[in-house]
Motif scaffolding. Structure first.
Motif, short mmCIF file in Angstrom:
data_model
loop_
_atom_site.label_atom_id
_atom_site.label_comp_id
_atom_site.label_asym_id
_atom_site.label_seq_id
_atom_site.Cartn_x
_atom_site.Cartn_y
_atom_site.Cartn_z
N VAL A 26 0.84 -1.19 0.00
CA VAL A 26 0.00 0.00 0.00
C VAL A 26 0.87 1.24 0.00
CG1 VAL A 26 -1.92 -1.14 1.14
CG2 VAL A 26 -0.17 0.01 2.52
N LEU A 27 0.30 2.36 -0.49
CA LEU A 27 0.95 3.65 -0.50
C LEU A 27 0.10 4.62 0.31
CD1 LEU A 27 1.97 2.09 -3.13
CD2 LEU A 27 2.51 4.33 -4.04
N ASP A 28 0.53 5.87 0.38
CA ASP A 28 -0.15 6.91 1.16
C ASP A 28 -1.63 6.98 0.78
OD1 ASP A 28 -1.09 9.42 2.19
OD2 ASP A 28 0.97 10.09 2.33
N SER A 29 -2.51 6.85 1.76
CA SER A 29 -3.95 6.79 1.51
C SER A 29 -4.57 8.17 1.29
CB SER A 29 -4.66 6.10 2.67
OG SER A 29 -4.45 6.83 3.88
N LEU A 30 -3.81 9.25 1.54
CA LEU A 30 -4.36 10.61 1.41
C LEU A 30 -3.95 11.28 0.10
CD1 LEU A 30 -3.79 11.90 5.06
CD2 LEU A 30 -5.80 10.77 4.09
N VAL A 31 -3.32 10.54 -0.79
CA VAL A 31 -2.85 11.09 -2.06
C VAL A 31 -4.03 11.37 -2.99
CG1 VAL A 31 -1.62 10.45 -4.18
CG2 VAL A 31 -0.55 10.10 -1.95
N LYS A 32 -3.94 12.48 -3.74
CA LYS A 32 -4.98 12.87 -4.68
C LYS A 32 -4.58 12.61 -6.13
CE LYS A 32 -7.49 14.33 -1.30
NZ LYS A 32 -8.65 13.51 -0.87
N THR A 33 -3.34 12.90 -6.49
CA THR A 33 -2.85 12.63 -7.86
C THR A 33 -1.42 12.11 -7.76
OG1 THR A 33 -2.01 14.88 -8.19
CG2 THR A 33 -4.28 14.44 -8.89
N ALA A 34 -0.97 11.45 -8.83
CA ALA A 34 0.38 10.88 -8.83
C ALA A 34 1.00 11.01 -10.20
CB ALA A 34 0.33 9.40 -8.42
N SER A 35 2.31 11.21 -10.22
CA SER A 35 3.05 11.24 -11.48
C SER A 35 3.40 9.81 -11.89
CB SER A 35 4.32 12.07 -11.34
OG SER A 35 5.18 11.51 -10.37
N SER A 36 3.96 9.66 -13.08
CA SER A 36 4.33 8.33 -13.57
C SER A 36 5.48 7.76 -12.74
CB SER A 36 4.74 8.40 -15.04
OG SER A 36 3.67 8.86 -15.84
N PRO A 37 5.45 6.46 -12.47
CA PRO A 37 6.56 5.85 -11.73
C PRO A 37 7.86 5.90 -12.54
CG PRO A 37 5.05 4.17 -12.57
CD PRO A 37 4.41 5.49 -12.82
N VAL A 38 8.97 6.06 -11.83
CA VAL A 38 10.29 6.14 -12.46
C VAL A 38 11.21 5.12 -11.79
CG1 VAL A 38 12.30 7.59 -12.91
CG2 VAL A 38 10.01 8.58 -13.00
N ALA A 39 11.90 4.33 -12.60
CA ALA A 39 12.88 3.39 -12.06
C ALA A 39 14.21 4.10 -11.89
CB ALA A 39 13.03 2.19 -12.99
N SER A 40 14.76 4.02 -10.69
CA SER A 40 16.07 4.59 -10.41
C SER A 40 16.78 3.64 -9.45
CB SER A 40 15.94 6.01 -9.82
OG SER A 40 17.20 6.62 -9.67
N ALA A 41 17.65 4.16 -8.62
CA ALA A 41 18.37 3.30 -7.68
C ALA A 41 18.50 4.00 -6.34
CB ALA A 41 19.75 2.94 -8.22
N LEU A 42 18.53 3.20 -5.29
CA LEU A 42 18.86 3.73 -3.97
C LEU A 42 20.33 4.12 -3.94
CD1 LEU A 42 17.10 1.03 -1.72
CD2 LEU A 42 16.13 3.17 -2.60
#
Length: 437
Positions: free
Chosen positions: A218-234
């Motif tokens: 699960v992710l933040d339940s209070l989010v209204k909009t989201a951008s596209s996911p991006v693959a990166s690295a820690l």
């Protein structure tokens, strides 16, 4: 600092092939803005598509992603020959159907081998990725069922004479990457349903001939909009997926990683509410690779003393790397989201600045600040935005002002002031100033 360069790279413009001129489809606004039909190899592809369609149709262009053409060329089997994939709509009474049509080159020329349809209004995104490790890329198509409010991701495999649908799932964003560092690609799907306060991520991998769910969280339940996911690295080098999201109080970044065979969201607070508060900042500030090391940094807000007699809260933007547990600050900046520039804070001023924000005059003034006594000291520097006309006026007093950058009809100018505590030179102010383009 090369923030501006990285922003340019992140927002690069991708050139696509486009077709027009078919005599059996009507032109929409997207096609009217497109170049003329391409000649050469594209002409027989166009002919094969038109021949395979019974009735009128209208080419449809993806609204996001790297591939924005209604007809996309891709060598999915790495044999040196392009396959073509056309996207178009047809009308069945009052119902709109979207289609994907695959064209392959044979000994007899280009031939449409198959098409698949779905009840939808448009196509949002198209991507290609080998998900089953057979050396042939799957076709990932995000269909707009009800505009951007409801979208359906379909995964197709192209055989010699057919398009096979392998998966169909609702989505908000998706990306293909090796998330669990197994050597094979996985499919990451993000789904945000604000009406149900549902925000979740799911990862699929090919197993036993089909796409199987191998993780979710699960992710933040209070989010209204989201951008596209991006693959990166820690910062450790481990692959992760970063998602910038907007909620009522501002923006946050969620980072999803595989750990011990499970998909996890380590920045999520779950004690009192399912919410991400560690990365909260202004809504217009997104993740960036601020030091060009190939890894995204997360912007995190901390308090910045206000030099004005005002209750308005001001913030530093700290650019942090993330190792899966800890956020480590790599650069500290003052981010002007209204006028579009960033000022990097030199080490000697960290925690020792106060800022006067004059929005009406498009001006920021920086002062020395004593954190122990909370006293605002002498003026260090200022940055303001002027029109080119005003800056070019010979009667305008340019005393102590110098140009930092230009953008369209605006000139960004600065001034510096020597102080008893700490000063900055004109050269240094130019070096720490970055214009967002």
């Amino acid at each position: 600092m090369k923030i501006g360069k990285k922003i340019l790279l992140l927002s690069a413009f991708f050139l696509c092939f486009t077709l027009a001129g078919c005599n059996m489809f009507s032109l929409d606004a997207e096609q009217l803005m497109s170049p003329p039909a391409l000649s050469g190899e594209m002409a027989p592809i166009n002919k094969a598509i038109s021949k395979s369609i019974n009735g009128e149709y209208q080419l449809k262009y993806p609204t996001s992603g790297e591939r924005r053409s209604a007809i996309i060329l891709e060598d999915i089997d790495d044999d040196g020959a392009f396959e073509a994939f056309a996207f178009y709509s047809t009308q069945d009474d009052e119902m709109t159907n979207m289609h994907i049509n695959a064209v392959k080159k044979t000994e007899k020329g280009y031939v449409s081998v198959d098409e698949q349809s779905i009840v939808a209004g448009g196509v949002e995104k198209v991507d290609f990725c080998d998900l089953d490790g057979d050396g042939i890329k799957e076709i990932l198509v995000g269909w707009e069922v009800y505009g951007s409010s409801e979208k359906q991701l379909c995964v197709y495999s192209l055989a010699k004479k057919s398009i096979e649908q392998r998966l169909s799932e609702k989505y908000t964003g998706f990306i293909c990457c090796d998330l669990n560092d197994s050597g094979d690609n996985e499919l990451f799907i993000h789904l945000l349903d604000t009406s149900e306060m549902l925000n979740s991520a799911t990862v699929y991998h090919f197993s036993d001939g089909g796409l199987q769910k191998i993780g979710g969280c699960v992710l933040d339940s209070l989010v209204k909009t989201a951008s596209s996911p991006v693959a990166s690295a820690l910062s450790t080098g481990q692959t992760a997926v970063y998602i910038d999201e907007i909620k009522g109080a501002g923006a946050v970044t969620e980072v999803l990683v595989f750990d011990d065979g499970e998909l996890k969201n380590p920045l999520l607070e779950t004690e009192n509410t399912i919410e991400n508060i560690r990365t909260l900042r202004a809504a217009s500030i997104h993740c960036l690779d601020v030091d060009s090391d190939g890894k995204l940094e997360i912007p995190v807000a901390t308090n910045l003393p206000n030099a004005a007699d005002s209750d308005e809260l001001l913030y530093y933007t700290n650019w942090c790397s993330f190792d899966g547990e800890n956020l480590v600050t790599k650069k500290i900046t003052v981010f002007n989201t209204i006028d579009g520039y960033i000022v990097e804070v030199p080490e000697k001023f960290e925690g020792r600045l106060a800022v006067l924000k004059d929005t009406d005059s498009h001006k920021r003034v920086f002062y020395n600040y004593d954190p122990e006594t909370a006293v605002v000291g002498e003026k260090i520097a200022s940055i303001e935005v002027l029109s080119v006309k005003k800056w070019s006026n010979k009667e305008f007093d340019k005393t102590n002002l110098f140009e930092l950058a230009r953008s369209d009809d605006k000139v960004f100018v600065g001034s510096v002031n020597k102080t008893d505590f700490a000063s900055i030179s004109k050269k240094q102010l130019k070096e720490i100033f970055t214009l967002l383009r």
